[in-house]
Design a protein around this motif. Structure first.
Motif, PDB file in Angstrom:
ATOM      1  N   LYS A  16     -11.165   1.674  -3.209  1.00 29.09           N
ATOM      2  CA  LYS A  16     -10.603   2.127  -1.934  1.00 29.09           C
ATOM      3  C   LYS A  16     -11.657   2.861  -1.114  1.00 29.09           C
ATOM      4  CE  LYS A  16      -7.372   3.493   1.042  1.00 29.09           C
ATOM      5  NZ  LYS A  16      -6.387   4.500   0.719  1.00 29.09           N
ATOM      6  N   HIS A  34       0.964   5.417  -2.302  1.00 32.00           N
ATOM      7  CA  HIS A  34       0.300   6.335  -3.245  1.00 32.00           C
ATOM      8  C   HIS A  34       1.356   6.806  -4.229  1.00 32.00           C
ATOM      9  CE1 HIS A  34      -3.211   6.633  -0.492  1.00 32.00           C
ATOM     10  NE2 HIS A  34      -2.282   6.389   0.416  1.00 32.00           N
ATOM     11  N   ASP A  76       2.988   3.294   3.087  1.00 31.20           N
ATOM     12  CA  ASP A  76       2.036   4.381   2.839  1.00 31.20           C
ATOM     13  C   ASP A  76       2.713   5.630   2.276  1.00 31.20           C
ATOM     14  OD1 ASP A  76      -0.596   5.293   2.744  1.00 31.20           O
ATOM     15  OD2 ASP A  76      -0.532   6.186   4.734  1.00 31.20           O
ATOM     16  N   HIS A  91       0.831  -1.224   0.000  1.00 28.99           N
ATOM     17  CA  HIS A  91       0.000   0.000   0.000  1.00 28.99           C
ATOM     18  C   HIS A  91       0.853   1.257   0.000  1.00 28.99           C
ATOM     19  CE1 HIS A  91      -3.169   2.853   0.603  1.00 28.99           C
ATOM     20  NE2 HIS A  91      -2.544   3.348   1.648  1.00 28.99           N
ATOM     21  N   HIS A 105      -3.790  -0.371   7.093  1.00 33.59           N
ATOM     22  CA  HIS A 105      -3.226   0.158   8.351  1.00 33.59           C
ATOM     23  C   HIS A 105      -3.618  -0.743   9.532  1.00 33.59           C
ATOM     24  CE1 HIS A 105      -2.148   3.395   5.826  1.00 33.59           C
ATOM     25  NE2 HIS A 105      -3.231   4.134   5.972  1.00 33.59           N
TER      26      HIS A 105
HETATM   27 ZN   LIG Z   1      -2.682   5.430   2.248  1.00 35.00          ZN
END
Ligand SMILES: [Zn+2]
Length: 606
Positions: A316, A95, A504, A93, A440
């Motif tokens: 998501k 971005h 993340d 995970h 998370h």
């Molecule tokens: Zn994230």
């Protein structure tokens, strides 16, 4: 991919040899790796002596003598010289588009995530960028990530500080929270911000003490004044930025990356990148629910499970915010209540201005929903980002279409909402085949882990929190008891669950070895142990970023371990990751990254 080559595993190759005693020219390996530990990740401590690759696929692995039988006149013999070969890292995970933006501007992350400690550091880094790129007069210079509370001066850099760097170039710095920025005089001038400009509703232009002159710092909605002045990057520039960002992922040993919160402008950019053939590694994107239209949802449903250089892999959901921003939704109050002056961040996703810096104007209609400012009370527990009805709606939509969802929950109350939604939608029928992920999952309780285990929901943990924010989780946000259980990887594994681990990015850099080290060692920045009962072994942690992360993406048949028939997605490390002292895992260097047999880092391998 050549299916014939997949079928032609090591056994087939050996059989061919015994039968005819010769190997046809097109059955030779393109490359054979040997001379160092080859860590297959199939099981703990599984190593082979040699590995052969052809057409981007591993065709044999095992004893050197056997693998060498695939050596032909053109086969490259690659001696590892004691260094380790293992499967490429799979980013469970992050971005990528936001991280790519962050790479394309001056990185002002505070120490220890970055190297900025003072305003002088910021000035030095901006000057270096101007020196290095020599922009034409009037061209913008952007920085991202400064944190006033982590600077020695304990204040924002002002227009004066930035004018000292340049009065010729407009300079604009984004705060680490994406909720404030700082501009120099040139940038303020281009945006038309002066002493006469009134503060907008929901925002503030900070002014000089005793005067009315803007000091350069713009809060919240006042950042919107900058939008009109900012240049929209050309499509070519956006593609360059994306490719550069993905090459940095490759440099970190990552061969599959995630865009785990894609808005329409990002989806468009990734598609263009794929069409232009500039994606050096695989990317899987997850359109975020708030901006997901029917047409995009239908495209996700049609293509989510077909492996490709780029694909949309599911949807998501974002159920709450972040613990360190006091926006994670907890079932019990925060340990230390946020003070009157505490800045409560809506979420850590990029602001409008940041999006424009990277995507141009077309992303403007597609940013995250704004939140109501929370009312701070004595028993403040954070707040949800989605109602139960919304979560039910999207879980139902995903389940009915048969696609996985990624659900962001940091606080256990947000996880409760997700569980309630799953109960309402699924009744007593678990859907483990969808491998939906709780992103998370940092404060998941024992009862919640039980539910997830029964339902086949996959926790993807964020162990860098133990390190970077661990001291503050113990002393400020969660208190000692909950902090010791943060990112409960051991508890999940002990239930027989599969887990993955992530960083993340752009939140905590892109270094997978740091992620693994944090999950194994559970040491905070100050060197204290935080919740050693939740520590996992090096093999378990590396498995969560290779083999099991491949499984999370439904690609375990082609990625995640080194064995015949799988993609030659590999990384060469300075040390054997499973043999080194675990405290030194974060010091291992990524020396080479190989995607489908091709070295993509470094650009020109020696
Ligand atoms: Zn994230």
């Amino acid at each position: 991919m050549n299916t014939r080559n997949i079928a032609l595993g090591m056994l087939a190759a050996t059989a061919l040899l015994t039968e005819s005693n010769t190997v046809a020219a097109d059955d030779f390996a393109d490359a054979i790796y040997f001379g160092g530990p080859i860590v297959t990740m199939i099981r703990d401590d599984d190593r082979v002596e040699a590995l052969a690759v052809r057409d981007g696929i591993v065709i044999a692995s095992g004893e050197k003598a056997t693998v060498l039988s695939l050596r032909g006149p053109t086969t490259k013999m690659l001696d590892l010289q004691g260094r380790a070969l293992m499967p490429g890292f799979i980013d469970a995970h992050s971005h990528v588009v936001q991280q790519a933006l962050k790479f394309s501007v001056v990185n002002l992350d505070p120490y220890p995530i970055g190297d900025v400690k003072t305003i002088a550091d910021i000035q030095r880094k901006l000057r270096a960028r101007i020196e290095e790129t020599k922009p034409e007069p009037g061209k913008w210079v952007f920085g991202w990530g400064y944190d006033d509370t982590a600077l020695e001066e304990m204040r924002h850099p002002t227009r004066k500080d930035l004018d000292a760097v340049s009065t010729e170039h407009p300079i604009l710095l984004m705060h680490i929270s994406s909720h404030l920025m700082s501009a120099n005089s040139k940038a303020l001038e281009l945006a038309g911000i002066s002493a006469e400009t009134p503060d907008p509703e929901g925002g503030k232009i900070q002014r000089t003490r005793g005067g009315n002159e803007p000091n350069g710092v713009l809060e919240e909605k006042a950042m919107g004044f900058m939008l009109g002045a900012l240049p929209s990057p050309t499509p070519e520039r956006s593609l360059e930025m994306l490719e550069y960002g993905l090459r940095k992922y490759a440099e970190a040993g990552i061969t599959t990356a995630q865009e785990g919160g894609a808005v329409p402008g990002m989806l468009k950019l990734l598609e263009r990148g794929d069409e232009a053939g500039v994606l050096p590694i695989d990317v899987v994107s997850y359109p975020v629910f708030a901006t997901l239209d029917d047409a995009t949802f239908a495209r996700v449903a049609a293509g989510w499970s077909t492996p490709a250089r780029y694909r949309m892999g599911g949807i998501k959901l974002v159920l709450d915010g972040s613990i360190q921003g006091y926006t994670a939704y907890l079932s019990k109050p925060y340990h230390v209540q946020p003070g009157a002056g505490t800045e409560v961040e809506a979420d850590s996703c990029g602001s409008d201005v940041g999006m424009k810096m990277v995507l141009g104007g077309d992303a403007m209609d597609a940013v995250y929903e704004a939140h109501e400012a929370p009312v701070l009370e004595d028993d403040y527990r954070g707040y949800p980002n989605m109602t139960l009805e919304e979560v039910v709606k999207w879980v139902r939509a995903a389940d009915e279409a048969g696609i996985p969802f990624l659900a962001h929950t940091n606080g256990d109350a947000a996880t409760d909402t997700l569980i309630e939604a799953v109960k309402q939608v699924r009744k007593d029928r678990p859907r483990p085949e969808l491998r939906s992920v709780i992103i998370h999952a940092q404060t998941m309780r024992e009862d919640q882990l039980n539910f997830a285990a029964n339902q086949g929901l996959v926790p993807s943990f964020f162990p860098i929190h133990v390190q970077f924010w661990g001291d503050r989780h113990r002393d400020i946000f969660l208190g000692p008891e909950r902090a010791a259980r943060i990112d409960p990887a051991r508890s999940a594994l002990d239930r027989g669950m599969k887990i993955t681990l992530h960083h993340d990015a752009p939140v905590a850099g892109i270094d997978i070895l740091n992620v693994v080290s944090a999950a194994v060692n559970r040491r905070t920045t100050s060197g204290k142990l935080l919740g050693p009962k939740e520590a996992i072994t090096p093999y378990e942690a590396f498995r969560a970023v290779t083999k099991d992360a491949a499984w999370q993406y439904f690609e375990e048949h082609r990625k995640g371990t080194l064995e015949a028939g799988k993609l030659a997605d590999m990384v060469i490390l300075s040390e054997d990751p499973l043999a080194i002292d675990p405290m030194k895992i974060d010091q291992i260097e990524v020396l080479q990254t190989i995607k489908e047999g091709k070295t993509i880092y470094p650009a020109n391998p020696g």
